[in-house]
Design a protein around this motif. Structure first.
Motif, PDB file in Angstrom:
ATOM      1  N   ILE A 129       0.876  -1.178   0.000  1.00  8.75           N
ATOM      2  CA  ILE A 129       0.000   0.000   0.000  1.00  8.75           C
ATOM      3  C   ILE A 129       0.907   1.219   0.000  1.00  8.75           C
ATOM      4  O   ILE A 129       1.694   1.414   0.931  1.00  8.75           O
ATOM      5  N   TYR A 130       0.822   2.012  -1.048  1.00 11.75           N
ATOM      6  CA  TYR A 130       1.672   3.202  -1.152  1.00 11.75           C
ATOM      7  C   TYR A 130       0.829   4.453  -0.961  1.00 11.75           C
ATOM      8  O   TYR A 130      -0.267   4.562  -1.503  1.00 11.75           O
ATOM      9  N   ILE A 131       1.360   5.391  -0.179  1.00  7.55           N
ATOM     10  CA  ILE A 131       0.661   6.648   0.072  1.00  7.55           C
ATOM     11  C   ILE A 131       1.532   7.808  -0.406  1.00  7.55           C
ATOM     12  O   ILE A 131       2.698   7.905  -0.022  1.00  7.55           O
ATOM     13  N   ALA A 132       0.978   8.658  -1.250  1.00 10.04           N
ATOM     14  CA  ALA A 132       1.690   9.820  -1.791  1.00 10.04           C
ATOM     15  C   ALA A 132       1.005  11.095  -1.317  1.00 10.04           C
ATOM     16  O   ALA A 132      -0.197  11.102  -1.026  1.00 10.04           O
ATOM     17  N   ARG A 133       1.779  12.196  -1.259  1.00  6.58           N
ATOM     18  CA  ARG A 133       1.262  13.465  -0.756  1.00  6.58           C
ATOM     19  C   ARG A 133       1.872  14.625  -1.535  1.00  6.58           C
ATOM     20  O   ARG A 133       2.961  14.501  -2.103  1.00  6.58           O
ATOM     21  N   ASN A 134       1.189  15.763  -1.537  1.00  9.66           N
ATOM     22  CA  ASN A 134       1.695  16.967  -2.186  1.00  9.66           C
ATOM     23  C   ASN A 134       3.117  17.253  -1.701  1.00  9.66           C
ATOM     24  O   ASN A 134       3.353  17.363  -0.499  1.00  9.66           O
TER      25      ASN A 134
END
Length: 209
Positions: A129-134
């Motif tokens: 599970i990959y989480i990306a952010r600004n």
């Protein structure tokens, strides 16, 4: 005031940095991690630092276990340890040994690039599970964390220098773009779920509780 002076006089314990395959990171067991055995039911929450990892870990833990009592009483780093760090000065930075002692299904956190993950995991043995952010929020939050933890070094002691390193790809775990794109390119793999922090937060705000 006395407490602040006491904290200021405490020796600063900085973690050792290393460079591996062009990526600057904290001291770890990366060579062994790449070759380690993974399990089909492993759940790896992966991200660049300060991208919403903690929120995602807690959500994954509760969806997986529905154990709210343990979630409220046991430190997240114990329930959902990070594999990237091996430092005996810290109770939860146990590296591979700590992961191997966990019961299945294991929930593991990492900030490694996709190409540095265990080879078995890259090939589908385990879930990602990959989480990306600004990135503007990421770099601001990361600088503040490093500043708070006394982990800034001579080349990144000011915010301007830290941002320069983040953009040029010389800061910890950079280039950020390579980190995100490495997982984005794998988003259609059957064992990969690619999430965005901003969308995750919007969904949380719509929940009826």
């Amino acid at each position: 005031m006395a407490k602040e002076i006491e904290n200021a006089n405490k020796p600063k314990i900085q973690m050792v940095r290393k460079r591996y395959k062009g990526i600057l990171m904290m001291e770890n067991e990366i060579e062994e991690i790449e070759k380690m055995d993974t399990k089909d039911d492993d759940i790896w929450v992966c991200s660049y630092p300060r991208s919403g990892t903690t929120l995602t870990q807690e959500m994954v833990y509760l969806v997986q276990t529905l154990d709210f009592k343990t979630a409220n009483s046991v430190q997240l780093d114990q329930r959902f340890p990070i594999i990237d760090l091996k430092d005996d000065r810290y109770p939860y930075y146990k590296g591979i040994k700590g992961i191997e002692q966990m019961e299945s299904p294991r929930m593991i956190k990492t900030h490694f690039h996709h190409f540095l993950l265990p080879e078995q995991l890259q090939k589908g043995k385990g879930r990602i599970i990959y989480i990306a952010r600004n990135p503007k929020d990421v770099v601001t939050s990361f600088f503040r964390l490093m500043q708070w933890g006394n982990e800034l070094v001579e080349g990144d002691k000011t915010f301007d220098l830290f941002v320069d390193g983040f953009i040029k790809g010389t800061e910890l775990l950079c280039p950020w773009t390579r980190h995100v794109l490495g997982y984005w390119e794998k988003r259609n793999d059957s064992n990969v779920l690619f999430l965005k922090y901003e969308e995750e937060v919007r969904v949380m705000h719509r929940l009826p509780f």
